[in-house]
Design an enzyme around this catalytic site. Sequence first.
Site, PDB file in Angstrom:
ATOM      1  NE  ARG A   1      -3.181   0.000   3.051  1.00  0.00           N
ATOM      2  CZ  ARG A   1      -3.134   0.252   4.369  1.00  0.00           C
ATOM      3  NH1 ARG A   1      -2.695  -0.661   5.212  1.00  0.00           N
ATOM      4  NH2 ARG A   1      -3.533   1.405   4.843  1.00  0.00           N
TER       5      ARG A   1
ATOM      6  CB  SER B   1      -3.252  -1.898   8.656  1.00  0.00           C
ATOM      7  OG  SER B   1      -1.897  -1.760   8.944  1.00  0.00           O
TER       8      SER B   1
ATOM      9  CE  LYS C   1       0.476  -2.884  12.295  1.00  0.00           C
ATOM     10  NZ  LYS C   1       0.756  -2.258  11.036  1.00  0.00           N
TER      11      LYS C   1
HETATM   12  N1  URA Z   1      -0.120   2.323  10.504  1.00  0.00           N
HETATM   13  C1  URA Z   1      -0.312   1.025  10.226  1.00  0.00           C
HETATM   14  O1  URA Z   1       0.187   0.158  10.922  1.00  0.00           O
HETATM   15  N2  URA Z   1      -1.083   0.709   9.167  1.00  0.00           N
HETATM   16  C2  URA Z   1      -1.661   1.630   8.371  1.00  0.00           C
HETATM   17  O2  URA Z   1      -2.351   1.280   7.444  1.00  0.00           O
HETATM   18  C3  URA Z   1      -1.435   2.989   8.667  1.00  0.00           C
HETATM   19  C4  URA Z   1      -0.667   3.285   9.750  1.00  0.00           C
END
Ligand code: URA
Length: 434
Positions: free
Chosen positions: A168, A183, A187
Site C-alpha cells: 500500500r 492494519s 497487529k
Molecule cells: N499504521 C499502520 O500500521 N497501518 C496503516 O495502514 C497505517 C498506519
Amino acid sequence: MRMVDIITSKRNGNELTDEEISFFVEGYTKGEIPDYQVSALMMAIYFRGMNERETLTLTTEMENSGDKLDLSAIRGIKVDKHSTGGVGDKTSLALTPIVSACGVPIAKMSGRGLGHTGGTIDKLESFDGFNVSISTSEFIDNVNRIGISIMGQTADLAPADKKLYALRDVTGTVENMSLIASSIMSKKLAAGADAIVLDVKTGSGAFMKTLEDSKALAEEMVRIGKGAGRKCIAVISDMDQPLGNAVGNAIEVREAIDTLMGKGPEDFTELVMTLASYMIMLGGRASSVDEARALAKEAVESGAALKKLGEFIEAQGGSADQVYHPETLKVSDKCINIKADRSGYVERIICDEVGVSCMMLGGGRASKEDVIDLSVGIRLLKKRGDHVGTGDDLAIVYYNDEKNLSEAVDKLKASYVISDAEPAPQDLIKMIIE
Ligand code: URA
C-alpha cells in the site's frame, strides 16, 4: 475462486464475502497471488471502501496470518497503547512507566521509525547498552518482576499486514479508513493485550487530516477491538504541529524524562496524563477517569514513575543513572539556531516537514536499512500561537554531518508558517471515543 473475479467485484462496488477476503489474504501471504493483482484490489477498496463486516473479517484474517503473543502468563489486566503516528511523538516513553507505577502491567512490542515519523525502539536505544532484542520469555519475566517491558517485534505478528502495508505504501493506497483500521488492529490484537488505548492523531501531520475522518477511524478501530472481545478506547489528539518541543531520538528521550520529573512541555504532559488515565482505568486500577488521573499525577509527583523507568532501563541492559541524569544521553554539541525572517504569530508548524528535516539530519530512515544518528534532532523554541519578532530564534538544529544540513535547515524554516493574525487556540484533546 479467482483473484480477478474478486478484483472486478470490488471494482464494481460489491461487498466481498468472508471467503473472498480469506482467499486473497491467505494467497498473498503465501506468495501465491502476485503484487499486481493485490495492488489492483487495494485500489478498488481505496475507492469503493469496505463495510463493517468486511473490515472486521480483513482484520481477523490478518491477525491470524502468523504468530500471536500469549500474555496469559502475566498477572493482571494487560493494557496496550497505539498511536497512529506523528512527529515528536515520544508518548510511550513517559506514559508506560506512569501506568506501570500505578499497578497496570505493560507488555509492549514497539517498532522502529520509518520516513518522517520516529519509533519507540530507536529512541530507547539512546540509553547506552539498552537491549530491545530480548526473548519472549525474558519479556514476560520482566513484566511479572518489575511490571514493564518493551521489546522490538521478534515474533512474526500479522505477516499478512506487513506485506499488504508495504504494498500500500508504494501504490498510493494507505489513506483508506478500513485499510488503516484493519492494519493497526490486526497487529494490536495479535500482540495479545486485554485492553487497548488508541491515540488517533488528527491534523496536517496525521493520516486523517480532518476531525470527521479521524473520528470515523477511531470509531472503526474501537468497534473492531470490542468485536474481538477487548476493552478499547480512543483518544483523538492534535497533530497539526509536532508534539512537545523535541524531535529526534536522544533529545526526545530527555524530554520524556523531563516530563516524568514534572517539567515537561504542557501539550505533551497533557496527552501523557490523558492516555495514562484511560490505561489505568481500563487496567482496573481506578473506577473513574478522574480517579485514574489522580493516581497518574501522584506517580509523577512521588517519583514512582521515574523510578519505574529506571528499573525498566536497567532490566534491559541500560543504566538507571541515565534516567536520573538525562544530560548523559548524547545530543550533538554542534547546533544552529533557526531565526524568523519576519515578525508575527506562528500560525502553523507543518509536521511532516519537521519530520523530514530531522530525517535529513540523519535522525530518521529513508529506507529500512538506514542506520540512524540518535544524537541529532530539533528543539522547537516557538510553537503555534507564539508571537515572534524578526530575527528571533524559532528552533535549534543539532547536527553532526554537514552533508544535508542546509537542506534540512531550509526545510525546518519553511515548516514555520508566520502570519499577522493570532491563530485561534486549538484543543490538544479533541474527543474521546469509548
Ligand atoms: N499504521 C499502520 O500500521 N497501518 C496503516 O495502514 C497505517 C498506519
